[in-house]
Design a protein around this motif. Structure first.
Motif, short mmCIF file in Angstrom:
data_model
loop_
_atom_site.label_atom_id
_atom_site.label_comp_id
_atom_site.label_asym_id
_atom_site.label_seq_id
_atom_site.Cartn_x
_atom_site.Cartn_y
_atom_site.Cartn_z
N ILE A 69 33.54 38.55 25.00
CA ILE A 69 32.77 39.78 25.21
C ILE A 69 32.94 40.29 26.63
O ILE A 69 33.09 41.49 26.85
CB ILE A 69 31.27 39.55 24.92
N ILE A 70 32.91 39.37 27.59
CA ILE A 70 33.06 39.76 29.00
C ILE A 70 34.38 40.48 29.21
O ILE A 70 34.44 41.52 29.89
CB ILE A 70 32.97 38.53 29.92
N GLN A 71 35.44 39.96 28.62
CA GLN A 71 36.76 40.59 28.79
C GLN A 71 36.77 41.99 28.20
O GLN A 71 37.32 42.93 28.79
CB GLN A 71 37.83 39.73 28.12
N LEU A 151 24.82 38.01 32.80
CA LEU A 151 24.03 37.08 31.98
C LEU A 151 24.93 36.26 31.05
O LEU A 151 24.70 35.06 30.84
CB LEU A 151 23.00 37.85 31.16
N LEU A 152 25.95 36.88 30.50
CA LEU A 152 26.89 36.16 29.64
C LEU A 152 27.60 35.06 30.43
O LEU A 152 27.82 33.96 29.93
CB LEU A 152 27.92 37.13 29.06
N PHE A 202 18.84 37.78 28.30
CA PHE A 202 20.01 38.23 27.56
C PHE A 202 19.61 39.20 26.45
O PHE A 202 20.26 40.24 26.24
CB PHE A 202 20.72 37.01 26.97
N LYS A 203 18.53 38.89 25.73
CA LYS A 203 18.08 39.76 24.65
C LYS A 203 17.63 41.12 25.19
O LYS A 203 17.94 42.16 24.61
CB LYS A 203 16.94 39.09 23.88
N ALA A 204 16.91 41.12 26.31
CA ALA A 204 16.44 42.37 26.90
C ALA A 204 17.63 43.24 27.34
O ALA A 204 17.66 44.45 27.08
CB ALA A 204 15.53 42.08 28.09
N ALA A 205 18.61 42.62 28.00
CA ALA A 205 19.78 43.36 28.45
C ALA A 205 20.61 43.84 27.27
O ALA A 205 21.16 44.95 27.29
CB ALA A 205 20.64 42.48 29.37
N SER A 206 20.69 43.03 26.22
CA SER A 206 21.45 43.40 25.03
C SER A 206 20.83 44.61 24.34
O SER A 206 21.55 45.50 23.85
CB SER A 206 21.50 42.22 24.04
#
Length: 225
Positions: A69-71, A151-152, A202-206
Motif C-alpha cells: 500500500i505504501i508503494q 501509520l502503515l 490507523f482506522k481514523a486515518a483510513s
C-alpha cells in the motif's frame, strides 16, 4: 485448559482480543487496498497516469502488505506532485496561485487546469481538470496520504507486522505462538495494548483517506452521468 492458561489466567481473554484486533486490521487494510485502486483508476483514466493496481497477498505478512500500500500511495503522491509541477511550469505565476486560493471560484480553477491538461495530454475533459483541482486543493495528498503512510510503516515495524495475514485460519494457538516468537509471555498484554493504539489511529486515518477518495470519485460519476 492449556498449562499457559493456568499460569497466566488472563491469556484466553488476551488471545481473543488479539484475534479481534488482527481481523479489524485486515478489514481496514482490505478497504484501503480497494480505495487506493479506485483512486488509481481515476488518475489513470482521466489524468494519463499509469499506476499499477494492487492486491492483498494472502500468504504474505502484515508488513509486506503494508509495504504494498505504501508503494502505491507513494506513486500516487508522485503523480499528483508531477501534475502540480506541470501546472506551475505552464501557468503564469498569478494563475498558478489562483489554483490554491480558497477565495477563487472552483469553476475558474477548473477552467485554468483544463487549459494545462489540454496542452499536457493533447486532449482533456473537464472531468480531468476537476479531478486535478480536487486533488491539488484538498488535503488528500499533502496530509491524508502522508499520515496513512506513516501509520502503515509503524504497523509494519511493530511486533505483529511479521505475522501472516492468513494466520487466523491456523487457530488461536498459532497466533499466540507467532507473537511469543518475538516477545516474552509477560509482554503479551503490552503488545496488545500497543496494537490497539496503532489500530485506532490507523482506522481514523483510513476513514479520512477513504472519504476523500469518495469525494473525488463521486465528482467523476456525476460528470459521466
Amino acid at each position: 485448559m492449556a498449562l499457559s492458561d493456568l499460569l497466566y489466567p488472563d491469556n484466553p481473554k488476551r488471545r481473543q482480543e488479539l484475534i479481534h484486533l488482527h481481523q479489524e486490521l485486515l478489514d481496514c487494510m482490505s478497504t484501503n487496498f480497494c480505495a487506493t485502486n479506485e483512486l488509481a483508476g481515476v488518475l489513470n483514466e482521466h489524468l494519463g497516469c499509469t499506476i499499477t493496481h494492487i492486491q492483498m497477498r494472502e500468504h504474505s505478512t502484515v508488513k509486506e502488505n503494508c509495504d504494498i500500500i505504501i508503494q502505491a500511495m507513494s506513486e500516487i503522491q508522485h503523480q499528483v506532485q508531477k501534475i502540480d509541477s506541470d501546472m506551475k511550469e505552464k501557468l503564469e505565476p498569478v494563475l498558478y496561485q489562483k489554483l490554491y486560493d480558497i477565495k477563487e471560484p472552483e469553476l475558474e480553477k477548473i477552467a485554468i487546469a483544463h487549459k494545462v491538461f489540454s496542452i499536457v495530454l493533447g486532449e482533456a475533459t473537464s472531468t480531468a481538470a476537476m479531478v486535478a483541482i480536487k486533488l491539488l486543493g484538498s488535503n488528500l495528498i499533502t496530509l491524508t496520504v502522508s499520515k496513512l503512510v506513516s501509520l502503515l510503516a509503524q504497523i509494519g515495524a511493530s511486533v505483529l507486522g511479521g505475522i501472516s495475514i492468513t494466520i487466523l485460519g491456523l487457530g488461536i494457538e498459532m497466533i499466540l505462538h507467532a507473537i511469543l516468537g518475538a516477545v516474552e509471555r509477560n509482554q503479551l498484554l503490552e503488545a496488545v495494548r500497543s496494537y490497539e493504539k496503532h489500530l485506532a489511529e490507523f482506522k481514523a486515518a483510513s476513514e479520512k483517506y477513504q472519504r476523500a477518495i469518495r469525494e473525488v470519485t463521486s465528482l467523476v460519476r456525476q460528470q459521466v452521468q
